[in-house]
Design a protein around this motif. Structure first.
Motif, PDB file in Angstrom:
ATOM      1  N   LYS A  47      36.394  -6.842 -28.921  1.00 19.05           N
ATOM      2  CA  LYS A  47      35.792  -5.520 -28.791  1.00 19.05           C
ATOM      3  C   LYS A  47      36.426  -4.805 -27.601  1.00 19.05           C
ATOM      4  CE  LYS A  47      31.946  -7.691 -26.351  1.00 19.05           C
ATOM      5  NZ  LYS A  47      30.503  -8.026 -26.397  1.00 19.05           N
ATOM      6  N   ALA A  48      36.001  -3.571 -27.370  1.00 14.63           N
ATOM      7  CA  ALA A  48      36.567  -2.785 -26.283  1.00 14.63           C
ATOM      8  C   ALA A  48      36.444  -3.536 -24.963  1.00 14.63           C
ATOM      9  CB  ALA A  48      35.858  -1.432 -26.193  1.00 14.63           C
ATOM     10  N   GLY A  49      37.579  -3.703 -24.272  1.00  9.72           N
ATOM     11  CA  GLY A  49      37.588  -4.374 -22.986  1.00  9.72           C
ATOM     12  C   GLY A  49      37.817  -5.862 -23.031  1.00  9.72           C
ATOM     13  N   SER A  50      37.948  -6.449 -24.226  1.00  8.24           N
ATOM     14  CA  SER A  50      38.152  -7.900 -24.332  1.00  8.24           C
ATOM     15  C   SER A  50      39.487  -8.321 -23.736  1.00  8.24           C
ATOM     16  CB  SER A  50      38.114  -8.337 -25.804  1.00  8.24           C
ATOM     17  OG  SER A  50      36.824  -8.261 -26.346  1.00  8.24           O
ATOM     18  N   THR A  51      39.517  -9.585 -23.261  1.00 12.36           N
ATOM     19  CA  THR A  51      40.761 -10.223 -22.851  1.00 12.36           C
ATOM     20  C   THR A  51      41.128 -11.252 -23.918  1.00 12.36           C
ATOM     21  OG1 THR A  51      39.515 -11.842 -21.534  1.00 12.36           O
ATOM     22  CG2 THR A  51      40.336  -9.877 -20.396  1.00 12.36           C
ATOM     23  N   VAL A  52      42.397 -11.263 -24.305  1.00 12.42           N
ATOM     24  CA  VAL A  52      42.826 -12.054 -25.458  1.00 12.42           C
ATOM     25  C   VAL A  52      44.123 -12.777 -25.128  1.00 12.42           C
ATOM     26  CG1 VAL A  52      43.506 -11.966 -27.898  1.00 12.42           C
ATOM     27  CG2 VAL A  52      41.767 -10.377 -27.030  1.00 12.42           C
ATOM     28  N   ALA A  53      44.210 -14.047 -25.524  1.00 12.68           N
ATOM     29  CA  ALA A  53      45.462 -14.797 -25.472  1.00 12.68           C
ATOM     30  C   ALA A  53      45.870 -15.140 -26.898  1.00 12.68           C
ATOM     31  CB  ALA A  53      45.308 -16.069 -24.647  1.00 12.68           C
ATOM     32  N   ILE A  54      47.130 -14.897 -27.220  1.00 12.66           N
ATOM     33  CA  ILE A  54      47.672 -15.175 -28.546  1.00 12.66           C
ATOM     34  C   ILE A  54      48.795 -16.180 -28.380  1.00 12.66           C
ATOM     35  CG2 ILE A  54      48.915 -14.182 -30.513  1.00 12.66           C
ATOM     36  CD1 ILE A  54      47.326 -11.567 -29.920  1.00 12.66           C
ATOM     37  N   LEU A  55      48.687 -17.289 -29.083  1.00 10.59           N
ATOM     38  CA  LEU A  55      49.652 -18.376 -28.960  1.00 10.59           C
ATOM     39  C   LEU A  55      50.568 -18.378 -30.179  1.00 10.59           C
ATOM     40  CD1 LEU A  55      47.200 -21.156 -27.702  1.00 10.59           C
ATOM     41  CD2 LEU A  55      48.495 -19.476 -26.369  1.00 10.59           C
ATOM     42  N   GLY A  56      51.838 -18.081 -29.932  1.00 12.46           N
ATOM     43  CA  GLY A  56      52.814 -18.026 -31.015  1.00 12.46           C
ATOM     44  C   GLY A  56      53.379 -16.635 -31.180  1.00 12.46           C
ATOM     45  N   GLY A  57      54.723 -16.543 -31.198  1.00 11.59           N
ATOM     46  CA  GLY A  57      55.376 -15.241 -31.246  1.00 11.59           C
ATOM     47  C   GLY A  57      56.041 -14.922 -32.565  1.00 11.59           C
ATOM     48  N   GLY A  58      55.623 -15.596 -33.643  1.00 17.69           N
ATOM     49  CA  GLY A  58      56.128 -15.248 -34.965  1.00 17.69           C
ATOM     50  C   GLY A  58      55.454 -13.997 -35.481  1.00 17.69           C
TER      51      GLY A  58
END
Length: 347
Positions: A158-169
């Motif tokens: 949601k607005a203001g969330s912090t997110v980590a995404i693993l994988g650059g495909g």
């Protein structure tokens, strides 16, 4: 017509087969573009359940050339993107609205002939019209985008969330864009490849991390990391054991972890249940794309998602078996098969 056939596990080739005949509720579609997915490689190696012999290819779009006798609302000449996942509508999961968990689920390009061919049969209910003005190769991104969209929906970003995404495909890069559209103000992508880190920052990542340069958990969630204490949401998009193990350690207490990447069937990963319990983490699986294909198609059609920079090269049907049989080249994001071409120059 030419088709890329998985004859058996480990055996893929281009063959000449008959053009399929549409039933009353089917569309015969001339394929314009079909994306190669990591799942296609899993299918070849027997790491994902399928029913060979079968024509592969589940990320496709094309032009309707013939509509079945019962089809009234899509005419020849229309461009469609196909949702490959066909639920039965009768089992308890379908009746509960969990069509992606259908007990009788069948998928185009996995259990029935798919889009690595000159023509593909698509049930009318699986077809979503997209503009004729749209670049046809963009239509081939609707299916992977829909899978990412389901994962982002589950994550609760949601607005203001912090997110980590693993994988650059392609899945990670599409998820970066969806996370920003959902309101995340911090989106960190982790991948070893420098070209993909640069691309991630170009399409919306606020920071990137190179896991080969040190401990990813410390770099992101450590005391002097990018988000000390961990992020609200972690989305695993690489489909490898290493990143799955990292995922729960990157989430803050009370955070959410979504497993979106596909690991080979049967592969095991060690986790610490006490950590999940003590920090009350939500750990979710995200499987395919229930009821989101239309939204994904609209996002592509409106230009809300960057597509062109995701395309690494275009190839012909004859080249597809070799590409599927080998690991993705360094820096490669998405390879598209263009069935109308005898051979397409690499771009």
């Amino acid at each position: 017509m030419k088709a890329v056939r998985l004859e058996s596990v480990g055996n893929i080739s281009v063959r000449n087969v008959g053009i399929p005949e549409p039933g009353p509720d089917d569309l015969l579609v001339k394929v314009e573009a079909c994306g190669i997915c990591g799942t296609d490689r899993h299918l070849l190696h027997g790491e994902f359940p399928s029913t060979p012999p079968v024509t592969l290819g589940h990320e496709f779009c094309g032009i309707v050339v013939e509509a079945g006798s019962a089809v009234r609302d899509i005419a020849p000449g229309a461009r469609i993107t196909g949702d490959p996942n066909i639920s039965c509508g009768r089992c308890p999961q379908c009746q509960a609205g969990r069509v992606n968990l259908c007990r009788n689920l069948r998928a185009i390009g996995i259990h029935r002939d798919g889009g690595f061919a000159e023509y593909v049969l698509v049930p009318r209910k699986q077809a979503f019209e997209i503009p004729l003005t749209l670049d046809p190769v963009h239509g081939a991104f609707c299916e992977p985008l829909a899978c990412c969209l389901h994962g982002v929906d589950l994550s609760g970003i949601k607005a203001g969330s912090t997110v980590a995404i693993l994988g650059g495909g392609v899945i990670g890069l599409l998820t970066v864009q969806l996370a920003r559209l959902a309101g995340a103000t911090t989106v960190i992508l982790s991948t070893r490849q420098a070209t993909k880190r640069r691309l991630a920052e170009e399409v919306g990542a606020t920071a990137t991390v190179d896991p080969s340069a040190g401990d990813v958990v410390e770099a992101i969630a450590g005391p002097v990391g990018l988000v000390p204490g961990g992020v609200d949401v972690v989305i695993e998009c690489a489909g490898v054991a290493e990143t799955v193990k990292q995922s729960t350690r990157l989430a803050k207490a009370g955070g959410t972890v979504v497993i979106l990447g596909v690991l080979p069937q049967g592969e095991k990963v060690e986790i610490e249940p006490f950590d999940i319990l003590f920090r009350e983490l939500r750990v979710l699986g995200s499987f395919i794309n229930p009821f989101v294909h239309r939204r994904a198609a609209d996002l592509v059609a409106t230009g809300a998602i960057e597509i062109d920079r995701m395309i690494s090269r275009r190839i012909s049907l004859d080249e597809a078996p070799d590409v599927i049989s080998n690991p993705a080249a360094a820096g490669e994001v998405k390879v598209l098969v263009i069935p109308s071409a005898e051979r397409v120059a690499q771009q």
